[in-house]
Design a protein around this motif. Structure first.
Motif, PDB file in Angstrom:
ATOM      1  N   LEU A   1       1.073  -1.300  -0.141  1.00  0.00           N
ATOM      2  CA  LEU A   1       0.009   0.037  -0.081  1.00  0.00           C
ATOM      3  C   LEU A   1       1.027   1.121  -0.184  1.00  0.00           C
ATOM      4  N   PRO A   2       0.393   2.477  -0.546  1.00  0.00           N
ATOM      5  CA  PRO A   2       1.117   3.741  -0.527  1.00  0.00           C
ATOM      6  C   PRO A   2       1.719   4.107   0.748  1.00  0.00           C
TER       7      PRO A   2
ATOM      8  N   LEU B   1      -4.644   3.270   6.087  1.00  0.00           N
ATOM      9  CA  LEU B   1      -4.560   2.723   4.391  1.00  0.00           C
ATOM     10  C   LEU B   1      -5.250   1.567   4.282  1.00  0.00           C
TER      11      LEU B   1
ATOM     12  N   ASP C   1      -9.054   1.850   4.541  1.00  0.00           N
ATOM     13  CA  ASP C   1      -9.618   2.419   3.277  1.00  0.00           C
ATOM     14  C   ASP C   1      -9.809   1.344   2.170  1.00  0.00           C
ATOM     15  N   PHE C   2      -8.632   0.436   2.053  1.00  0.00           N
ATOM     16  CA  PHE C   2      -8.583  -0.585   0.957  1.00  0.00           C
ATOM     17  C   PHE C   2      -9.521  -1.498   1.294  1.00  0.00           C
TER      18      PHE C   2
ATOM     19  N   SER D   1     -12.982  -3.102  -0.617  1.00  0.00           N
ATOM     20  CA  SER D   1     -12.673  -4.521  -1.103  1.00  0.00           C
ATOM     21  C   SER D   1     -13.713  -5.550  -0.688  1.00  0.00           C
TER      22      SER D   1
END
Lengths: 480, 480
Positions: A69-70, A116, A119-120, A124
């Protein structure tokens, strides 16, 4: 690189100085250009790669998949979970500009990736059929610590962070415990480090977690090092980030989450658990070089190189082997292998070879040199490496046992803490009492141990002025 | 996850839309919360892990050691190499604050690590005995691109960056070329991607480099993708950062440096080289799942599960195998395996089993189902995976050959570029001519190829108004 090896301050004399000397030598670290950041040189990065490789196998066997992830978290996304924000805010490195242009929204460099993943997950997950989601990532994270110490506390570090989402709270709780036990077993079997497994007190738990489990290791100076954690979030993040799934009754429900991680701090843990006055000792399973083969006086006798190279070839099939065929002097070669913590070295020299022998030297027992027939070497090496692992573990376990004591009153507590022991005491777990102890003794609550052979019921808390009764033991120690 | 798979736009109809559809499906990516950032889901991160694992073995065989350097670069350190700064400055994500506190000095998130390695080398090198230093790191880097495209150009990406320091310029130059050839071989042998190896024109070389080598691949739409680069710095950085060594005559001399890298862009390369209207096709050597075993109608016939599980057990010894034993319908299972690009699937169903057979389906040739005796499967699988690799490579190589043309005048050049071909032409390599071509045709100079079977001497540059003579061919193409 210099021709002479640096001197290491004896650990009995000044443990902190000893540690700094060890990490600066043995091809372990250099300092980065930004204060509090590290360069991982080949010997320390190599340990980390072996930790990765072995943990990946273990995670995979539990159905965990790796993702990435970023690095950056928008301010508005971070702000959604209040307790989490408060826990991290003062340490957040913040990107405000790109080139000379100011961004519309601040971006934080991840100190951890709960938000993060939240949010993912939100994007999903639809139904219970999608759950559990078991993800892990290997990443760099930043926390702008005020005081730093190589491996133990640096502003940037490397870690793995597992993040899972479940439809069932019991399953999620169980997974949280599974992972902390996985870490304890990994430290025992790969790093030769015994740990105490337990739960953090409310005061010490992770910002945003419902409960935090920890493994606590004892360093050679008696201080504790938190070496891995596993958090149960219940629905704290799923409610803040609106992560829902349709359950079997077709109703929307918030997911239950966990996260768990270990960091490059483990390299510090193994240095301060096994190291000695010659430098680091790396447990064989995570040693980038397991066996150093040293050619001694090779110019005098051509058979030295022949035998050394033959051994290198044979042993490389099963082990990580390095050959030192330079013309440096034997003393330098031995010291160079020792300071880098290579668990086993084989000295190949003309005198031993006259009798068809070579000399094996265990890094954990350098005084007892072992003469072995050349043709026997390949049969003895695997067992010798196992023995090194076990003897490192046993020494560490013995120390942990000897320096862990039970106390039932505050006077004894203060005395034992001053001697840098692990002190187990009945404790009420109030924030008030915990802060008082920290202020007066420097010790912190490390954990409420999972198993204890002296169960309690309703007795007085350690702190005399505290009116609370408790049925819990807590481990206290000074800690890194 | 949805029960129905998304439709993919046919690639003949709209290549860009096809690409976006493919990457959003097949468990490859999700978008990160910051614009232009990606989440690597298990299928794409799994490819990257296999690229890492295999490149690590190759690098190690060349004496390269892995290290890890910090994420942040202080402004003052970055500023020392002028051309490098100018090349990167507008794209630099900049940390100015920690929490609410402003930092004394801006910190840039690394867009690449030349200056960090320069600083590290400066402090590590004393004499020619220390050289060469051959280091590599796996890391995330940030470049604030204006337009982004998953894998091909994102603001954060993952890569490896090798950095070496040498005492001898010839040795350094040779290492630069060794690494570009290593990449070309890796793309051929692991990713089944043919490339053209060559040197960048002065206009296209890396900011701060003396020369840049590249491998250029052709995507299915005929556009070029720069897939790996290797830079020779000569003494550019060592003079700017004062990295010296004592040579054999005991004189101080500046070191000679190289750097070389490939990125997660390679995942985009393999999608656009091999993908079709069913989604990605992953070459077997980097496929996280090499073989999908599908149980079909298992409820009707218990032997289906038995055979499928036995195959899973046997094949897992040598291959990465996944078993789909859900009760979804056969069509969904097949499409799900296909959209994820799994190179080979084995369908285990009652009808085939009556004759002791199962069906093998190659992802690159889904129409030709292959009936195989159950006991023959394990003998045939390795060869089938090799065949898939070779047939992917051959198809890509054929396309590259067919769509590459030589031209000698600008009219033909414009016509061929409009058809999205690789166009090879005599070219003077002046910045002026290169900018004119880009403006008028959209094509850029991809490279001066290493080998060409039509050597030239002193002929006219492609551009009619250009008075220069040249003896070089240059490959032009529209590029990602």
């Amino acid at each position: 690189m210099k021709k002479e090896l640096d001197k290491i301050t004896p650990l009995e004399k000044d443990f902190a100085k000893w540690y700094t000397d060890v990490v600066k030598n043995g091809n372990l670290i250099a300092y980065g250009p930004t204060k509090g950041t590290l360069i991982f040189k080949p010997n320390s990065y190599g340990i980390w790669e072996l930790i990765q490789e072995n943990l990946n196998k273990i995670f995979k066997s539990k159905g965990v998949q790796n993702v990435y992830l970023p690095l950056l978290i928008p301010e508005s996304l971070f702000a959604l979970e209040k307790e989490h924000v408060e826990g991290f805010n003062p340490e957040l490195a913040t990107v405000t500009h790109v080139g000379d242009r100011e961004l519309h929204e601040k971006l934080y460099i991840r100190p951890t990736s709960e938000v993060l993943f939240a949010d993912f997950f939100k994007n999903s997950i639809n139904s219970y059929n999608d759950l559990p989601l078991l993800y892990n990532q290997w990443a760099n994270v930043l926390r702008w610590e005020k005081t730093t110490n190589p491996f133990l506390r640096s502003r940037e570090f490397l870690w793995q962070e597992g993040h899972t989402a479940h439809s069932d709270p019991l399953e999620a709780r169980k997974f949280t415990r599974t992972m902390i036990n996985t870490y304890a077993k990994f430290l025992k079997n790969y790093l030769a480090i015994p740990t105490i497994v337990g739960k953090k007190t409310p005061h010490e738990k992770f910002a945003g977690a419902c409960s935090t489990y920890t493994i606590e290791a004892m360093m050679k100076d008696g201080k504790a090092l938190q070496s891995g954690t596993s958090h149960y979030f219940a629905q704290n993040f799923s409610k803040a980030y609106n992560i829902t799934f349709k359950n079997k009754n077709n109703e929307e429900e918030f997911v239950y989450q966990t996260s768990w991680g270990v960091t490059t701090r483990l390299i510090g843990a193994l240095i301060m658990t096994h190291g000695d006055n010659r430098g680091i000792i790396i447990p064989p399973k995570v040693a980038p070089v397991q066996i150093d083969i040293l050619e001694l006086f090779a110019k005098k006798s051509p058979i030295v190189s022949e035998v050394a190279q033959q051994l290198k070839l044979e042993l490389s099939r099963k082990f990580r082997v390095r050959l030192d065929n330079t013309d440096k002097n034997p003393g330098y070669k031995a010291a160079n292998s020792e300071i880098q913590g290579v668990p086993l070295r084989i000295e190949v020299g003309p005198r031993d070879l006259e009798q068809g022998m070579v000399t094996l030297v265990r890094r954990d027992d350098v005084e007892n040199k072992i003469l072995v027939k050349v043709e026997e070497v390949k049969n003895i090496v695997a067992k010798t490496l196992d023995d090194i692992h076990n003897s490192l573990y046993n020494a560490a376990e013995k120390r942990l046992e000897e320096r862990t004591v039970f106390v039932y009153n505050y006077e004894d507590f203060k005395k034992e803490i001053a001697e840098q022991k692990f002190v187990i005491a009945p404790f009420c777990c109030s924030d008030f009492a915990e802060e008082k102890i920290k202020e007066e003794t420097g010790a912190t609550a490390r954990c409420i141990p999972k198993t204890l052979d002296k169960p309690l019921k309703n007795i007085d808390c350690l702190i005399p002025t505290c009116q609370n009764k408790t049925n819990r033991y807590v481990v206290f120690a000074k800690a890194y």
